[in-house]
Design a protein around this motif. Structure first.
Motif: not given
Length: 100
Positions: A86-100, A56-58
């Motif tokens: 904004l792009y950089m912050k979203i990318s840093s969240v996405f780079n944390k791992g997989l999506y559940q 949902k967050l992704a």
């Protein structure tokens, strides 16, 4: 500092406010984006040990970014520094791992 659940709820609420505001006013709300960026920074620090982020967050972050990019194409003042951040912050969240 907020816990992870409160932070995710704040992020989702900010995304909702930004998208609704852009649809109504046809401009990008810079003040709301700054609040969201701050929350995303906090979330990146909290979730650094996490292997997964919620789908949902992704989805909501991806949707927001696409809405902001679309709105930016209609703006006369095409200031992209905030959108890049904004792009950089979203990318840093996405780079944390997989999506559940």
């Amino acid at each position: 500092m907020k816990n992870e659940i409160e932070l995710i709820n704040d992020i989702l609420m900010s995304i909702h406010k930004i998208v609704v505001f852009m649809r109504k006013e046809r401009i990008i709300p810079k003040d709301q984006l700054l609040i969201l960026l701050s929350d995303l920074e906090d979330y990146s620090m909290i979730s650094s040990e996490k292997e997964f982020i919620s789908k949902k967050l992704a989805y909501d972050l991806f949707y927001l970014y696409n809405c902001v990019i679309s709105q930016l194409s209609f703006q006369e003042d095409k200031e992209t520094s905030l959108v890049t951040e904004l792009y950089m912050k979203i990318s840093s969240v996405f780079n944390k791992g997989l999506y559940q």
